[in-house]
Design a protein around this motif. Structure first.
Motif, PDB file in Angstrom:
ATOM      1  N   LEU A   1       1.961  -3.775 -10.708  1.00  0.00           N
ATOM      2  CA  LEU A   1       2.120  -2.344 -10.961  1.00  0.00           C
ATOM      3  C   LEU A   1       0.985  -1.548 -10.341  1.00  0.00           C
ATOM      4  CD1 LEU A   1       3.340  -2.361 -14.666  1.00  0.00           C
ATOM      5  CD2 LEU A   1       4.663  -1.742 -12.635  1.00  0.00           C
ATOM      6  N   PHE A   2      -0.237  -2.059 -10.441  1.00  0.00           N
ATOM      7  CA  PHE A   2      -1.393  -1.389  -9.858  1.00  0.00           C
ATOM      8  C   PHE A   2      -1.245  -1.309  -8.343  1.00  0.00           C
ATOM      9  CE2 PHE A   2      -5.675  -1.660  -7.988  1.00  0.00           C
ATOM     10  CZ  PHE A   2      -6.186  -0.458  -8.461  1.00  0.00           C
ATOM     11  N   GLU A   3      -0.823  -2.409  -7.712  1.00  0.00           N
ATOM     12  CA  GLU A   3      -0.632  -2.427  -6.258  1.00  0.00           C
ATOM     13  C   GLU A   3       0.479  -1.460  -5.847  1.00  0.00           C
ATOM     14  OE1 GLU A   3      -2.412  -3.952  -3.761  1.00  0.00           O
ATOM     15  OE2 GLU A   3      -3.804  -4.223  -5.438  1.00  0.00           O
ATOM     16  N   ARG A   4       1.559  -1.439  -6.593  1.00  0.00           N
ATOM     17  CA  ARG A   4       2.644  -0.497  -6.276  1.00  0.00           C
ATOM     18  C   ARG A   4       2.164   0.935  -6.401  1.00  0.00           C
ATOM     19  NH1 ARG A   4       6.907  -3.476  -9.657  1.00  0.00           N
ATOM     20  NH2 ARG A   4       7.466  -5.136  -8.259  1.00  0.00           N
ATOM     21  N   GLN A   5       1.372   1.191  -7.431  1.00  0.00           N
ATOM     22  CA  GLN A   5       0.832   2.530  -7.629  1.00  0.00           C
ATOM     23  C   GLN A   5       0.004   2.950  -6.426  1.00  0.00           C
ATOM     24  OE1 GLN A   5       1.346   4.715 -10.063  1.00  0.00           O
ATOM     25  NE2 GLN A   5      -0.040   6.207  -9.235  1.00  0.00           N
ATOM     26  N   LYS A   6      -0.836   2.041  -5.933  1.00  0.00           N
ATOM     27  CA  LYS A   6      -1.655   2.351  -4.758  1.00  0.00           C
ATOM     28  C   LYS A   6      -0.774   2.622  -3.542  1.00  0.00           C
ATOM     29  CE  LYS A   6      -4.775  -0.644  -3.870  1.00  0.00           C
ATOM     30  NZ  LYS A   6      -5.776  -1.704  -3.740  1.00  0.00           N
ATOM     31  N   MET A   7       0.296   1.833  -3.392  1.00  0.00           N
ATOM     32  CA  MET A   7       1.180   2.014  -2.245  1.00  0.00           C
ATOM     33  C   MET A   7       1.937   3.336  -2.322  1.00  0.00           C
ATOM     34  SD  MET A   7       2.716  -1.842  -1.781  1.00  0.00           S
ATOM     35  CE  MET A   7       4.225  -1.177  -1.164  1.00  0.00           C
ATOM     36  N   LEU A   8       2.240   3.782  -3.536  1.00  0.00           N
ATOM     37  CA  LEU A   8       3.030   4.993  -3.702  1.00  0.00           C
ATOM     38  C   LEU A   8       2.208   6.280  -3.672  1.00  0.00           C
ATOM     39  CD1 LEU A   8       5.511   3.808  -6.460  1.00  0.00           C
ATOM     40  CD2 LEU A   8       5.989   4.162  -4.038  1.00  0.00           C
ATOM     41  N   GLU A   9       0.890   6.137  -3.706  1.00  0.00           N
ATOM     42  CA  GLU A   9       0.056   7.330  -3.680  1.00  0.00           C
ATOM     43  C   GLU A   9       0.233   8.024  -2.341  1.00  0.00           C
ATOM     44  OE1 GLU A   9      -3.952   6.199  -4.541  1.00  0.00           O
ATOM     45  OE2 GLU A   9      -3.507   5.829  -6.641  1.00  0.00           O
ATOM     46  N   ILE A  10       0.548   9.274  -2.417  1.00  0.00           N
ATOM     47  CA  ILE A  10       0.782  10.068  -1.208  1.00  0.00           C
ATOM     48  C   ILE A  10      -0.373  11.047  -1.069  1.00  0.00           C
ATOM     49  CG2 ILE A  10       2.303  11.741  -0.126  1.00  0.00           C
ATOM     50  CD1 ILE A  10       4.580  10.454  -1.740  1.00  0.00           C
ATOM     51  N   GLN A  11      -0.929  11.078   0.118  1.00  0.00           N
ATOM     52  CA  GLN A  11      -2.018  12.012   0.367  1.00  0.00           C
ATOM     53  C   GLN A  11      -1.447  13.421   0.425  1.00  0.00           C
ATOM     54  OE1 GLN A  11      -5.143  11.077   0.342  1.00  0.00           O
ATOM     55  NE2 GLN A  11      -4.435   8.988  -0.012  1.00  0.00           N
ATOM     56  N   PRO A  12      -2.065  14.356  -0.278  1.00  0.00           N
ATOM     57  CA  PRO A  12      -1.547  15.727  -0.256  1.00  0.00           C
ATOM     58  C   PRO A  12      -1.621  16.313   1.154  1.00  0.00           C
ATOM     59  CG  PRO A  12      -3.638  15.623  -1.441  1.00  0.00           C
ATOM     60  CD  PRO A  12      -3.258  14.217  -1.083  1.00  0.00           C
ATOM     61  N   GLU A  13      -0.576  16.988   1.523  1.00  0.00           N
ATOM     62  CA  GLU A  13      -0.538  17.639   2.820  1.00  0.00           C
ATOM     63  C   GLU A  13      -0.368  19.132   2.597  1.00  0.00           C
ATOM     64  OE1 GLU A  13       2.246  16.029   5.576  1.00  0.00           O
ATOM     65  OE2 GLU A  13       2.072  14.032   4.731  1.00  0.00           O
ATOM     66  N   HIS A  14      -0.499  19.839   3.677  1.00  0.00           N
ATOM     67  CA  HIS A  14      -0.269  21.269   3.609  1.00  0.00           C
ATOM     68  C   HIS A  14       1.178  21.488   3.169  1.00  0.00           C
ATOM     69  CE1 HIS A  14       0.299  25.407   4.924  1.00  0.00           C
ATOM     70  NE2 HIS A  14      -1.005  25.514   4.714  1.00  0.00           N
ATOM     71  N   PRO A  15       1.430  22.331   2.184  1.00  0.00           N
ATOM     72  CA  PRO A  15       2.764  22.462   1.614  1.00  0.00           C
ATOM     73  C   PRO A  15       3.843  22.890   2.606  1.00  0.00           C
ATOM     74  CG  PRO A  15       1.274  24.114   0.692  1.00  0.00           C
ATOM     75  CD  PRO A  15       0.461  23.198   1.546  1.00  0.00           C
ATOM     76  N   ARG A  16       3.500  23.385   3.773  1.00  0.00           N
ATOM     77  CA  ARG A  16       4.513  23.869   4.694  1.00  0.00           C
ATOM     78  C   ARG A  16       4.829  22.874   5.814  1.00  0.00           C
ATOM     79  NH1 ARG A  16       6.170  28.635   3.097  1.00  0.00           N
ATOM     80  NH2 ARG A  16       4.703  30.070   2.204  1.00  0.00           N
ATOM     81  N   THR A  17       4.279  21.684   5.740  1.00  0.00           N
ATOM     82  CA  THR A  17       4.566  20.732   6.811  1.00  0.00           C
ATOM     83  C   THR A  17       6.011  20.264   6.732  1.00  0.00           C
ATOM     84  OG1 THR A  17       3.921  18.811   5.537  1.00  0.00           O
ATOM     85  CG2 THR A  17       2.181  19.876   6.825  1.00  0.00           C
TER      86      THR A  17
END
Length: 192
Positions: free
Chosen positions: A95-111
């Motif tokens: 679960l911890f590994e999946r959580q790390k894989m699913l973390e999405i870096q925030p991007e500019h909201p208009r991309t």
């Protein structure tokens, strides 16, 4: 740790005698601790498992057959508790590994990527909402949490054949609803 030495104490323990529990514990704890320490690293983990073993001993004692060696029975409890601990630890790790894989870096909201992601997520949620709970849970466990069909069967406590049937039915309904949405919106179908 000889079972015959403990026989009268085990009988008293079955009757709820706390002194008998202390006696049995004192006579067996070193042997059980060594066994667990050979199978598990980490002092806190060992302590937690030891607590679970003696709690299980207390609960399971009415099922103990005095004709069988107590030592073997107690080691069986210890091994099962270690296996349960290892399984729980592996699940937490996954679960911890999946959580790390699913973390999405925030991007500019208009991309463009964020816009496409939000639209796809909305469409997928709309498709999932067409499914009954029994079908939806299989899809979520299979594709979001990446459980195998066998693992889903165990988690839901239903036969594997039932999980396979629900999985098949869910995909069939998702395809059907996807085509319907595609025809309504005049867009491309994304569930094939």
């Amino acid at each position: 740790m000889q079972g015959s030495d403990l026989t009268p104490w085990l009988q008293r323990l079955k009757e709820g005698d706390k002194e008998a529990f202390r006696y049995v514990y004192d006579r067996t704890v070193d042997n059980v601790y060594r066994t667990v320490a050979l199978l598990v690293s980490g002092r806190q983990d060992i302590e937690d498992i030891m607590n679970e073993i003696y709690f299980k001993l207390w609960l399971s004692l009415p099922n103990y057959d005095p004709k069988r060696p107590f030592r073997n029975w107690l080691h069986g409890i210890a091994i099962r508790q270690v296996q349960d601990w290892r399984r729980r630890k592996w699940r937490r790790f996954r679960l911890f590994e999946r959580q790390k894989m699913l973390e999405i870096q925030p991007e500019h909201p208009r991309t463009d990527r964020v816009i496409v992601w939000n639209e796809t997520t909305r469409e997928l949620l709309e498709l999932l909402n067409h499914l009954s709970y029994k079908l939806r849970i299989v899809v979520v466990l299979r594709y979001y949490h990446e459980y195998s069909l066998t693992e889903i069967s165990e988690l839901l406590a239903v036969p594997l054949g039932t999980v396979k049937s629900r999985h098949h039915q869910a995909l069939k309904e998702l395809r059907k609803h996807s085509v319907e949405l595609d025809l309504e919106e005049g867009g491309d179908c994304f569930v094939h």
